[in-house]
Scaffold this motif. Structure first.
Motif, PDB file in Angstrom:
ATOM      1  N   ARG A   2      12.506  -3.459  -2.031  1.00 50.76           N
ATOM      2  CA  ARG A   2      13.643  -3.200  -1.134  1.00 50.76           C
ATOM      3  C   ARG A   2      14.582  -2.152  -1.737  1.00 50.76           C
ATOM      4  O   ARG A   2      15.054  -1.257  -1.033  1.00 50.76           O
ATOM      5  CB  ARG A   2      14.404  -4.486  -0.836  1.00 50.76           C
ATOM      6  CG  ARG A   2      13.680  -5.433   0.112  1.00 50.76           C
ATOM      7  CD  ARG A   2      14.494  -6.704   0.357  1.00 50.76           C
ATOM      8  NE  ARG A   2      15.812  -6.425   0.891  1.00 50.76           N
ATOM      9  CZ  ARG A   2      16.106  -6.309   2.186  1.00 50.76           C
ATOM     10  NH1 ARG A   2      15.152  -6.467   3.088  1.00 50.76           N
ATOM     11  NH2 ARG A   2      17.335  -6.049   2.580  1.00 50.76           N
ATOM     12  N   ARG A   3      14.850  -2.253  -3.023  1.00 45.91           N
ATOM     13  CA  ARG A   3      15.737  -1.278  -3.681  1.00 45.91           C
ATOM     14  C   ARG A   3      15.123   0.123  -3.647  1.00 45.91           C
ATOM     15  O   ARG A   3      15.812   1.103  -3.333  1.00 45.91           O
ATOM     16  CB  ARG A   3      16.021  -1.696  -5.120  1.00 45.91           C
ATOM     17  CG  ARG A   3      17.029  -2.819  -5.237  1.00 45.91           C
ATOM     18  CD  ARG A   3      17.467  -3.072  -6.662  1.00 45.91           C
ATOM     19  NE  ARG A   3      16.384  -3.564  -7.515  1.00 45.91           N
ATOM     20  CZ  ARG A   3      15.970  -4.828  -7.569  1.00 45.91           C
ATOM     21  NH1 ARG A   3      16.548  -5.742  -6.831  1.00 45.91           N
ATOM     22  NH2 ARG A   3      14.993  -5.176  -8.383  1.00 45.91           N
ATOM     23  N   ARG A  17       9.612  -8.301  -4.249  1.00 44.37           N
ATOM     24  CA  ARG A  17      10.295  -7.977  -2.996  1.00 44.37           C
ATOM     25  C   ARG A  17      11.629  -7.266  -3.226  1.00 44.37           C
ATOM     26  O   ARG A  17      11.920  -6.246  -2.591  1.00 44.37           O
ATOM     27  CB  ARG A  17      10.509  -9.253  -2.188  1.00 44.37           C
ATOM     28  CG  ARG A  17      11.188  -9.012  -0.873  1.00 44.37           C
ATOM     29  CD  ARG A  17      11.230 -10.300  -0.050  1.00 44.37           C
ATOM     30  NE  ARG A  17      12.052 -10.100   1.120  1.00 44.37           N
ATOM     31  CZ  ARG A  17      13.161 -10.770   1.375  1.00 44.37           C
ATOM     32  NH1 ARG A  17      13.570 -11.717   0.542  1.00 44.37           N
ATOM     33  NH2 ARG A  17      13.856 -10.515   2.453  1.00 44.37           N
ATOM     34  N   GLY A  18      12.460  -7.777  -4.094  1.00 40.92           N
ATOM     35  CA  GLY A  18      13.763  -7.176  -4.345  1.00 40.92           C
ATOM     36  C   GLY A  18      13.655  -5.748  -4.851  1.00 40.92           C
ATOM     37  O   GLY A  18      14.391  -4.858  -4.407  1.00 40.92           O
ATOM     38  N   GLU A  19      12.733  -5.525  -5.753  1.00 42.20           N
ATOM     39  CA  GLU A  19      12.555  -4.180  -6.303  1.00 42.20           C
ATOM     40  C   GLU A  19      12.009  -3.215  -5.250  1.00 42.20           C
ATOM     41  O   GLU A  19      12.429  -2.058  -5.171  1.00 42.20           O
ATOM     42  CB  GLU A  19      11.634  -4.218  -7.518  1.00 42.20           C
ATOM     43  CG  GLU A  19      11.602  -2.922  -8.281  1.00 42.20           C
ATOM     44  CD  GLU A  19      10.838  -3.007  -9.591  1.00 42.20           C
ATOM     45  OE1 GLU A  19      10.672  -1.947 -10.212  1.00 42.20           O
ATOM     46  OE2 GLU A  19      10.417  -4.111 -10.000  1.00 42.20           O
ATOM     47  N   ASP A  67      13.237  -8.568   6.738  1.00 42.98           N
ATOM     48  CA  ASP A  67      13.020  -7.204   6.243  1.00 42.98           C
ATOM     49  C   ASP A  67      12.745  -6.213   7.369  1.00 42.98           C
ATOM     50  O   ASP A  67      12.686  -5.006   7.135  1.00 42.98           O
ATOM     51  CB  ASP A  67      11.848  -7.171   5.252  1.00 42.98           C
ATOM     52  CG  ASP A  67      12.170  -7.859   3.936  1.00 42.98           C
ATOM     53  OD1 ASP A  67      13.367  -7.924   3.579  1.00 42.98           O
ATOM     54  OD2 ASP A  67      11.233  -8.335   3.286  1.00 42.98           O
TER      55      ASP A  67
END
Length: 62
Positions: free
Chosen positions: A23-24, A19-21, A58
């Motif tokens: 989003r980035r 998820r974090g990647e 999100d």
């Protein structure tokens, strides 16, 4: 990264640990789109992958 590479790397549905990647990458693609450098397909792919995780917070990024 292309949309095909994003699909291979993160899958669909995407894994929560990515998820974090995702989003980035999406934030970077949004900025590239503002500058006229990105294509819609990549934006759609990343949004779909992020949406597939189902986190309400999100929604604004998507």
């Amino acid at each position: 990264m292309t949309s095909e590479e994003a699909l291979q790397k993160f899958g669909l549905p995407a894994a929560p640990e990515d998820r974090g990647e995702i989003r980035r990458h999406l934030a970077l693609e949004i900025e590239r789109e503002r500058q006229g450098e990105s294509g819609e397909e990549m934006l759609r792919t990343l949004c779909l992958q992020l949406f597939s995780l189902g986190y309400p917070e999100d929604a604004l990024l998507i």
